[in-house]
Write an enzyme that holds these catalytic residues in place. Structure first.
Site, PDB file in Angstrom:
ATOM      1  N   CYS A 123      13.975  10.485   6.955  1.00  0.00           N
ATOM      2  CA  CYS A 123      13.303   9.834   8.066  1.00  0.00           C
ATOM      3  C   CYS A 123      15.088  10.199   8.712  1.00  0.00           C
ATOM      4  O   CYS A 123      15.187  10.594   9.891  1.00  0.00           O
ATOM      5  CB  CYS A 123      13.463   8.570   8.468  1.00  0.00           C
TER       6      CYS A 123
ATOM      7  N   GLU B  93      10.505   0.802  10.513  1.00  0.00           N
ATOM      8  CA  GLU B  93      11.498   1.602   9.992  1.00  0.00           C
ATOM      9  C   GLU B  93      10.604   3.167  10.302  1.00  0.00           C
ATOM     10  O   GLU B  93       9.722   3.416   9.629  1.00  0.00           O
ATOM     11  CB  GLU B  93      11.955   1.742   8.378  1.00  0.00           C
TER      12      GLU B  93
ATOM     13  N   GLU C 285      10.468  15.397  15.459  1.00  0.00           N
ATOM     14  CA  GLU C 285      10.637  15.058  14.975  1.00  0.00           C
ATOM     15  C   GLU C 285      10.093  16.117  13.844  1.00  0.00           C
ATOM     16  O   GLU C 285       8.443  15.886  13.977  1.00  0.00           O
ATOM     17  CB  GLU C 285      11.283  13.756  13.919  1.00  0.00           C
TER      18      GLU C 285
ATOM     19  N   LYS D 202       1.142  -1.603  -0.052  1.00  0.00           N
ATOM     20  CA  LYS D 202       0.158   0.097   0.030  1.00  0.00           C
ATOM     21  C   LYS D 202       0.894   1.649  -0.423  1.00  0.00           C
ATOM     22  O   LYS D 202       1.416   1.566   0.848  1.00  0.00           O
ATOM     23  CB  LYS D 202      -1.302   0.496   1.229  1.00  0.00           C
TER      24      LYS D 202
HETATM   25  P1  NAD Z   1       2.628   7.886   9.103  1.00  0.00           P
HETATM   26  O1  NAD Z   1       2.669   7.096   9.597  1.00  0.00           O
HETATM   27  O2  NAD Z   1       1.494   8.890   8.827  1.00  0.00           O
HETATM   28  O3  NAD Z   1       1.791   6.520   7.354  1.00  0.00           O
HETATM   29  C1  NAD Z   1       2.783   6.067   6.543  1.00  0.00           C
HETATM   30  C2  NAD Z   1       1.890   5.062   6.006  1.00  0.00           C
HETATM   31  O4  NAD Z   1       1.535   4.101   7.146  1.00  0.00           O
HETATM   32  C3  NAD Z   1       0.870   5.501   5.019  1.00  0.00           C
HETATM   33  O5  NAD Z   1       0.671   4.794   4.032  1.00  0.00           O
HETATM   34  C4  NAD Z   1      -0.775   5.907   5.911  1.00  0.00           C
HETATM   35  O6  NAD Z   1      -1.291   5.645   5.101  1.00  0.00           O
HETATM   36  C5  NAD Z   1       0.535   4.123   6.377  1.00  0.00           C
HETATM   37  N1  NAD Z   1      -0.961   4.462   7.427  1.00  0.00           N
HETATM   38  C6  NAD Z   1      -1.382   5.117   8.495  1.00  0.00           C
HETATM   39  N2  NAD Z   1      -2.053   4.964   9.565  1.00  0.00           N
HETATM   40  C7  NAD Z   1      -2.017   3.613   9.474  1.00  0.00           C
HETATM   41  C8  NAD Z   1      -2.114   2.371  10.637  1.00  0.00           C
HETATM   42  N3  NAD Z   1      -2.869   2.585  11.567  1.00  0.00           N
HETATM   43  N4  NAD Z   1      -2.490   0.733  10.261  1.00  0.00           N
HETATM   44  C9  NAD Z   1      -1.655   0.765   8.808  1.00  0.00           C
HETATM   45  N5  NAD Z   1      -0.894   2.056   8.096  1.00  0.00           N
HETATM   46  C10 NAD Z   1      -0.938   2.875   8.405  1.00  0.00           C
HETATM   47  O7  NAD Z   1       3.630   8.550   8.312  1.00  0.00           O
HETATM   48  P2  NAD Z   1       3.516   9.661   7.648  1.00  0.00           P
HETATM   49  O8  NAD Z   1       3.417  10.934   8.323  1.00  0.00           O
HETATM   50  O9  NAD Z   1       2.760   9.050   5.943  1.00  0.00           O
HETATM   51  O10 NAD Z   1       5.194   9.530   6.849  1.00  0.00           O
HETATM   52  C11 NAD Z   1       6.158  10.580   7.772  1.00  0.00           C
HETATM   53  C12 NAD Z   1       6.888   9.273   8.999  1.00  0.00           C
HETATM   54  O11 NAD Z   1       7.315   8.074   7.940  1.00  0.00           O
HETATM   55  C13 NAD Z   1       7.953  10.139   9.564  1.00  0.00           C
HETATM   56  O12 NAD Z   1       7.659  10.268  10.661  1.00  0.00           O
HETATM   57  C14 NAD Z   1       9.240   9.721   9.022  1.00  0.00           C
HETATM   58  O13 NAD Z   1      10.603   9.722  10.192  1.00  0.00           O
HETATM   59  C15 NAD Z   1       9.101   8.221   8.705  1.00  0.00           C
HETATM   60  N6  NAD Z   1       9.885   7.453   7.284  1.00  0.00           N
HETATM   61  C16 NAD Z   1      10.343   6.309   8.016  1.00  0.00           C
HETATM   62  C17 NAD Z   1      11.149   5.889   6.802  1.00  0.00           C
HETATM   63  C18 NAD Z   1      12.083   5.188   7.456  1.00  0.00           C
HETATM   64  O14 NAD Z   1      13.209   4.699   6.760  1.00  0.00           O
HETATM   65  N7  NAD Z   1      12.636   4.974   9.257  1.00  0.00           N
HETATM   66  C19 NAD Z   1      11.816   6.150   6.277  1.00  0.00           C
HETATM   67  C20 NAD Z   1      10.040   7.395   5.576  1.00  0.00           C
HETATM   68  C21 NAD Z   1       9.699   8.133   6.081  1.00  0.00           C
END
Ligand code: NAD
Ligand code: MN
Length: 490
Positions: free
Chosen positions: A303, A269, A400, A195
């Site tokens: 991230c 991650e 963050e 997804k």
């Molecule tokens: P998010 O956690 O809200 O969303 C990430 C993904 O998870 C999206 O596809 C979203 O639709 C999905 N999602 C949301 N709620 C969910 C749930 N309850 N169950 C399953 N899936 C769900 O994060 P965001 O705001 O979209 O992304 C930014 C964050 O991601 C930042 O905190 C960043 O640090 C982190 N990030 C980490 C890495 C890494 O490799 N460590 C890489 C990129 C981003």
């Protein structure tokens, strides 16, 4: 010879002017609406629902994608489960051939993918063109190489695939995160339900087309679009044997709780608050480039961004002066322009989050610096920002921000640098700038971070594992380590 000292603003006036150099978009075909990629075909969603994805630089709608519901996700998992038997029994060299084919198709369609990535997510074209897409292709190449060598990778063990992998990815590196997830899963013989993030689904839709072009057996890769609800349906589906999630720490914790006792494999991650540490013996001009790359690359939507600058007190003044001058030369604007350094913030929600955090920094007493730069009238934008006078207790030093905002702190001794760097619930990455190799090793040993870059930052290679400590998650992606979460070793 006396050289008149110019203020950053004066230097900004004398910066080079660049003529517009927009990347062509006439070769791009974005469908007005997309369905779900299930069992090798584009299927109308059972939900009958769709939602728009916009270009954050213009606020124009680019397309509409399907919102997968419980029935849709079940279809996808059943398709992946059905494909698992034949895919896992396929001779490993045949599996490798499909992965090689996918990587070559990504290369062939690189221009198209880069433009779509930039339009859908707001990142500068020079980044999607030179970083995201080439690295995505490299990831498939790399894991294609492992597919028929698993017995050598894990000698005297019997590596076996797990089954259906449920994978959920964020919006900051859409195709690259897809590659990080799908390439090792397929190389190890698993099948996939992925997804993409709700604001950046389009490159995944192009990838679905690449799977068809590569004649990947139907159901081996399935892509379901939707928001958080769809994501939670993917990870909680009982047919999924392994969950891989990249995103916020908040959602990562939710998922970990919800999977407890299910027997599903999990890798997370999550977020970061990396320290980029500059010692007094560092080459300052190189360090300035590394700081800029560390926090302003991809608008700080990274991230592993170096969002906390730790600078040795003795050089804080000259370093910050150089940094401010450099900030005033960054070009913010049209992400499709090849000269743009800072593109659009990915979404309105993310912009509001950044604005809120910056307001908290000012309120808590930090001193803000932003270069003069004109923001476009439409779209979501934020100036490159740095804060001085920051105390470790401020929210901008702890949480963050995921935007182009740097918090500057100082230290006197290496021990103090280590203590401050590790004073965070996160532990994804760190940077060290110094002339001394021995100091690099000394620091690297003491830093609680998955990656420690020395005299560079944000450097990636598919053969090098990446992942976190503490609240940045667990499990590694990339390298030989990246295969382990997708294998049972007997
Ligand atoms: P998010 O956690 O809200 O969303 C990430 C993904 O998870 C999206 O596809 C979203 O639709 C999905 N999602 C949301 N709620 C969910 C749930 N309850 N169950 C399953 N899936 C769900 O994060 P965001 O705001 O979209 O992304 C930014 C964050 O991601 C930042 O905190 C960043 O640090 C982190 N990030 C980490 C890495 C890494 O490799 N460590 C890489 C990129 C981003
Ligand atoms: Mn979008």
């Amino acid at each position: 010879m006396a050289i008149a000292k110019k203020t950053p603003a004066e230097i900004a006036i004398h910066r080079f002017e660049y003529a517009p150099a927009p990347e062509a978009t006439d070769h791009i075909k974005v469908e007005p609406r997309y369905s779900l990629f299930i069992g090798g075909r584009m299927l109308e969603p059972h939900s009958k629902k769709r939602f728009p994805t916009i270009n954050p630089a213009t606020e124009e709608q680019l397309s509409e994608v399907a919102e997968a519901d419980e029935v849709d996700v079940d279809h996808a998992v059943v398709a992946a489960d059905k494909a698992f038997g034949p895919w896992s029994r396929l001779s490993p060299s045949r599996r490798a051939r499909y992965l090689f084919r996918i990587s070559r198709l990504i290369q062939e369609r690189a221009r198209e993918l880069a433009v779509v990535e930039t339009m859908d997510g707001g990142k500068p074209i020079k980044e999607s063109r030179d970083v995201d897409i080439p690295l995505a292709a490299a990831h498939f190449f790399y894991y294609a190489g492992w597919a028929d060598k698993l017995d050598w990778a894990f000698p005297n063990r019997k590596p076996r695939p797990l089954g259906v992998a449920g994978q959920v990815i964020p919006w900051n590196f859409p195709l690259l995160m897809l590659a990080w997830k799908i390439a090792p899963a397929l190389a190890a013989g698993n099948t996939v339900v992925l997804k993409p993030a709700e604001t950046t689904p389009l490159s995944a839709m192009l990838f679905a087309d690449i799977c068809r072009q590569a004649e990947l057996p139907p159901g081996t890769v399935n892509i379901v679009t939707g928001a958080g609800k769809t994501g939670s349906l993917v990870v909680s589906h009982p047919g999924v044997r392994k969950v891989a999630f990249t995103g916020s720490t908040e959602v990562g914790k939710l998922i970990q709780r919800s999977l407890a006792g299910s027997g599903k494999r999990l890798t997370l991650e999550l977020g970061g608050k990396a320290a980029n540490i500059v010692f007094e013996d560092a080459p300052l001009d190189a360090a300035v480039e590394g700081i800029v790359n560390g926090i302003y690359f991809n608008q700080g939507h990274v991230c592993c961004a170096g969002s906390r600058l730790l600078v040795q007190e003795s050089i804080a003044e000259p370093l910050l002066e150089k940094l401010k001058v450099r900030l005033s030369t960054l070009r913010l604007g049209d992400p499709l322009d090849k000269n743009t350094d800072i593109g659009a913030i990915n979404s309105k929600a993310q912009l509001e989050k950044i604005e809120g955090m910056v307001a908290s920094g000012i309120e808590e007493g930090a001193e803000i610096y932003q270069p003069e730069c004109k923001l476009p009238d439409r779209g979501y934008w934020f100036k490159p920002t740095l804060f001085t006078n920051v105390s470790q207790s401020y929210r901008i030093a702890r949480e963050e921000i995921f935007g182009p905002v740097l918090s500057v702190l100082t230290f006197r001794t290496p021990a103090e640098a280590v203590e401050k760097a590790n004073n965070t619930p996160y532990g994804l990455s760190a940077g060290v700038w110094t002339d001394k190799g021995s100091r690099i090793l000394w620091m690297a040993e003491r830093m609680r971070a998955g990656v420690v870059w020395a005299n560079t930052f944000n450097r990636f290679d598919p053969s090098s594992p990446f992942g976190g400590y503490k609240e940045s998650g667990f499990g590694r992606e990339g390298g030989l380590h990246g295969l382990l979460p997708y294998l049972e070793l007997n």
